[in-house]
Design a protein around this motif. Structure first.
Motif, PDB file in Angstrom:
ATOM      1  N   THR A  91       0.870  -1.176   0.000  1.00 17.49           N
ATOM      2  CA  THR A  91       0.000   0.000   0.000  1.00 17.49           C
ATOM      3  C   THR A  91       0.903   1.221   0.000  1.00 17.49           C
ATOM      4  OG1 THR A  91      -0.115   0.264   2.421  1.00 17.49           O
ATOM      5  CG2 THR A  91      -1.692  -1.266   1.423  1.00 17.49           C
ATOM      6  N   ASN A  92       0.323   2.348  -0.303  1.00 24.09           N
ATOM      7  CA  ASN A  92       1.028   3.618  -0.148  1.00 24.09           C
ATOM      8  C   ASN A  92      -0.006   4.632   0.327  1.00 24.09           C
ATOM      9  OD1 ASN A  92      -0.301   4.772  -2.464  1.00 24.09           O
ATOM     10  ND2 ASN A  92       1.188   3.767  -3.819  1.00 24.09           N
ATOM     11  N   PRO A  93       0.410   5.825   0.755  1.00 21.88           N
ATOM     12  CA  PRO A  93      -0.571   6.772   1.300  1.00 21.88           C
ATOM     13  C   PRO A  93      -1.687   7.115   0.307  1.00 21.88           C
ATOM     14  CG  PRO A  93       1.636   7.415   1.941  1.00 21.88           C
ATOM     15  CD  PRO A  93       1.811   6.294   0.961  1.00 21.88           C
ATOM     16  N   VAL A 135       7.244  -2.185   7.319  1.00 21.42           N
ATOM     17  CA  VAL A 135       7.166  -0.720   7.363  1.00 21.42           C
ATOM     18  C   VAL A 135       7.812  -0.142   6.101  1.00 21.42           C
ATOM     19  CG1 VAL A 135       7.914   1.351   8.614  1.00 21.42           C
ATOM     20  CG2 VAL A 135       7.180  -0.690   9.892  1.00 21.42           C
ATOM     21  N   LYS A 136       7.078   0.754   5.457  1.00 21.69           N
ATOM     22  CA  LYS A 136       7.584   1.326   4.209  1.00 21.69           C
ATOM     23  C   LYS A 136       8.095   2.749   4.477  1.00 21.69           C
ATOM     24  CE  LYS A 136       5.767   0.982  -0.520  1.00 21.69           C
ATOM     25  NZ  LYS A 136       4.504   1.005  -1.281  1.00 21.69           N
ATOM     26  N   CYS A 137       9.343   2.994   4.081  1.00 23.63           N
ATOM     27  CA  CYS A 137       9.943   4.327   4.251  1.00 23.63           C
ATOM     28  C   CYS A 137      10.436   4.828   2.896  1.00 23.63           C
ATOM     29  CB  CYS A 137      11.159   4.271   5.184  1.00 23.63           C
ATOM     30  SG  CYS A 137      10.791   3.818   6.872  1.00 23.63           S
ATOM     31  N   PRO A 176      11.854  -0.421  -6.574  1.00 28.32           N
ATOM     32  CA  PRO A 176      12.081   0.422  -7.751  1.00 28.32           C
ATOM     33  C   PRO A 176      10.802   0.539  -8.578  1.00 28.32           C
ATOM     34  CG  PRO A 176      13.349  -1.653  -7.869  1.00 28.32           C
ATOM     35  CD  PRO A 176      12.388  -1.791  -6.749  1.00 28.32           C
ATOM     36  N   PHE A 177      10.491   1.757  -9.034  1.00 29.02           N
ATOM     37  CA  PHE A 177       9.234   2.046  -9.728  1.00 29.02           C
ATOM     38  C   PHE A 177       9.436   2.013 -11.241  1.00 29.02           C
ATOM     39  CE2 PHE A 177       6.355   4.540  -6.569  1.00 29.02           C
ATOM     40  CZ  PHE A 177       6.720   3.709  -5.522  1.00 29.02           C
ATOM     41  N   VAL A 178       8.989   0.959 -11.864  1.00 23.54           N
ATOM     42  CA  VAL A 178       9.190   0.781 -13.306  1.00 23.54           C
ATOM     43  C   VAL A 178       8.354   1.776 -14.126  1.00 23.54           C
ATOM     44  CG1 VAL A 178       8.940  -0.845 -15.229  1.00 23.54           C
ATOM     45  CG2 VAL A 178       9.787  -1.653 -13.013  1.00 23.54           C
ATOM     46  N   GLY A 179       7.042   1.756 -13.898  1.00 32.06           N
ATOM     47  CA  GLY A 179       6.127   2.561 -14.721  1.00 32.06           C
ATOM     48  C   GLY A 179       6.416   4.051 -14.653  1.00 32.06           C
ATOM     49  N   ARG A 180       6.789   4.532 -13.464  1.00 40.41           N
ATOM     50  CA  ARG A 180       7.013   5.978 -13.344  1.00 40.41           C
ATOM     51  C   ARG A 180       8.278   6.406 -14.080  1.00 40.41           C
ATOM     52  NH1 ARG A 180       4.479   7.917  -7.516  1.00 40.41           N
ATOM     53  NH2 ARG A 180       2.656   6.564  -7.697  1.00 40.41           N
ATOM     54  N   LEU A 181       9.249   5.493 -14.231  1.00 38.18           N
ATOM     55  CA  LEU A 181      10.437   5.809 -15.058  1.00 38.18           C
ATOM     56  C   LEU A 181      10.044   5.797 -16.528  1.00 38.18           C
ATOM     57  CD1 LEU A 181      13.335   3.919 -13.237  1.00 38.18           C
ATOM     58  CD2 LEU A 181      13.206   6.373 -13.658  1.00 38.18           C
ATOM     59  N   LEU A 193       4.138  -1.473 -11.678  1.00 38.05           N
ATOM     60  CA  LEU A 193       3.975  -2.330 -12.856  1.00 38.05           C
ATOM     61  C   LEU A 193       2.604  -2.038 -13.445  1.00 38.05           C
ATOM     62  CD1 LEU A 193       5.428  -5.734 -11.518  1.00 38.05           C
ATOM     63  CD2 LEU A 193       6.628  -3.863 -12.676  1.00 38.05           C
ATOM     64  N   ARG A 194       2.556  -1.783 -14.724  1.00 38.45           N
ATOM     65  CA  ARG A 194       1.303  -1.329 -15.323  1.00 38.45           C
ATOM     66  C   ARG A 194       0.719  -2.311 -16.337  1.00 38.45           C
ATOM     67  NH1 ARG A 194       2.593   4.364 -15.436  1.00 38.45           N
ATOM     68  NH2 ARG A 194       3.162   4.901 -13.295  1.00 38.45           N
ATOM     69  N   SER A 195       1.435  -3.405 -16.630  1.00 38.83           N
ATOM     70  CA  SER A 195       0.956  -4.328 -17.679  1.00 38.83           C
ATOM     71  C   SER A 195       1.501  -5.727 -17.412  1.00 38.83           C
ATOM     72  CB  SER A 195       1.462  -3.864 -19.043  1.00 38.83           C
ATOM     73  OG  SER A 195       2.875  -3.997 -19.079  1.00 38.83           O
ATOM     74  N   GLY A 242       6.878  -9.075  -7.624  1.00 38.32           N
ATOM     75  CA  GLY A 242       6.265  -8.082  -8.507  1.00 38.32           C
ATOM     76  C   GLY A 242       4.996  -7.628  -7.827  1.00 38.32           C
ATOM     77  N   THR A 243       4.826  -6.310  -7.657  1.00 38.56           N
ATOM     78  CA  THR A 243       3.563  -5.838  -7.097  1.00 38.56           C
ATOM     79  C   THR A 243       2.774  -5.153  -8.200  1.00 38.56           C
ATOM     80  OG1 THR A 243       2.478  -4.766  -5.224  1.00 38.56           O
ATOM     81  CG2 THR A 243       4.289  -3.532  -6.222  1.00 38.56           C
ATOM     82  N   MET A 244       1.495  -5.480  -8.261  1.00 31.38           N
ATOM     83  CA  MET A 244       0.701  -5.005  -9.404  1.00 31.38           C
ATOM     84  C   MET A 244      -0.717  -4.668  -8.965  1.00 31.38           C
ATOM     85  SD  MET A 244       0.562  -8.819 -10.976  1.00 31.38           S
ATOM     86  CE  MET A 244       2.028  -9.318 -10.062  1.00 31.38           C
TER      87      MET A 244
HETATM   88  O1  G3P Z   1       2.928   1.410  -4.637  1.00 31.26           O
HETATM   89  C1  G3P Z   1       3.911   1.996  -5.417  1.00 31.26           C
HETATM   90  C2  G3P Z   1       3.730   1.843  -6.906  1.00 31.26           C
HETATM   91  O2  G3P Z   1       3.494   0.514  -7.253  1.00 31.26           O
HETATM   92  C3  G3P Z   1       2.812   2.839  -7.538  1.00 31.26           C
HETATM   93  O3  G3P Z   1       2.501   2.564  -8.868  1.00 31.26           O
HETATM   94  O4  G3P Z   1       1.271   3.036 -10.974  1.00 31.26           O
HETATM   95  O5  G3P Z   1       1.163   4.673  -9.060  1.00 31.26           O
HETATM   96  O6  G3P Z   1       3.249   4.415 -10.403  1.00 31.26           O
HETATM   97  P1  G3P Z   1       2.022   3.733  -9.860  1.00 31.26           P
END
Ligand code: G3P
Length: 218
Positions: A27-29, A82-84, A128-133, A165-167, A182-184
């Motif tokens: 999860t994230n905020p 815990v996520k930092c 590491p954030f694949v999609g945002r790169l 990951l977006r796909s 892999g988190t999706m």
């Molecule tokens: O939870 C972090 C990450 O997986 C967010 O993905 O698609 O918002 O860049 P996204």
């Protein structure tokens, strides 16, 4: 490769968990905010659905505040990680929490250098954030390859969690690159099932069987 769902939505988690292929949750905020319940309540509910690592992110930005927030989050359930964020304060908090036996997922990683720092701070997971790169015109998957290679070179125990990951292709390429996790989003997990030849083949099998064994209409 472990499959994590990147969602705080309980319906999505229940559906994914019912397939028996979900190993954990991130999860994230932003994801917590979408569900409209305080993080403590939402992650406690998540832990009842998925028996695996559940990442819960701190929202403080100063190291000592992150540490006390992390300690509180870790008390919610034994599966909480815990996520930092990968800031100087976040790394300071990661070092302290890890020394205390608390598992830390260091998030918002966009370079191999940052991933090295997280491993040295004792992170349990690096994200590491694949999609945002990809979004800014880089090739996010190259980062996953670099980090897995570097961690292998030195035997770091930190697990590489391919995030953003977006796909289905992102998931497959992360697996090929050797990511541990892999988190999706639920949508991507669901898409991984699909193949037109599976549908076509099943349709034909059932038609053939029905033709041979079921009474035909006159
Ligand atoms: O939870 C972090 C990450 O997986 C967010 O993905 O698609 O918002 O860049 P996204």
């Amino acid at each position: 490769m472990k499959f994590f769902l990147d969602t705080a939505n309980l319906d999505e988690l229940k559906k994914g968990a019912s397939w028996g292929i979900v190993d954990g949750v991130t999860t994230n905020p932003s994801l917590i905010a979408k569900e409209g319940r305080p993080i403590e309540e939402q992650v406690a509910a998540i832990c009842k659905i998925v028996d695996g690592d559940v990442s819960a992110e701190v929202v403080s930005t100063e190291a000592n505040a992150m540490i006390s927030e992390g300690l509180k989050l870790a008390k919610i359930h034994k599966n909480i990680v815990v996520k930092c964020p990968l800031t100087r304060d976040g790394i300071k908090a990661c070092s302290a929490l890890s020394k205390d036996g608390i598992r830390v997922n260091v998030t918002l990683c966009f370079s191999a250098g940052q991933a090295l720092i997280a491993a040295k701070a004792g992170a349990y997971i690096i994200s590491p954030f694949v999609g945002r790169l990809d979004d800014i015109g880089w090739t996010g998957m190259e980062l996953i390859k670099s980090i897995t290679q570097i961690y292998r070179n030195y035997g770091y125990k930190t697990q590489v969690l391919a995030a953003s990951l977006r796909s289905p292709t992102h998931v497959i390429d992360s697996a090929l690159a050797g990511a541990h996790i892999g988190t999706m989003p639920f949508k991507v997990l669901d898409m991984l099932f699909n193949h037109p030849l599976t549908d076509k083949g099943l349709d034909q099998f059932l038609k053939d069987y029905a033709k041979a064994f079921q009474p035909q209409n006159a």
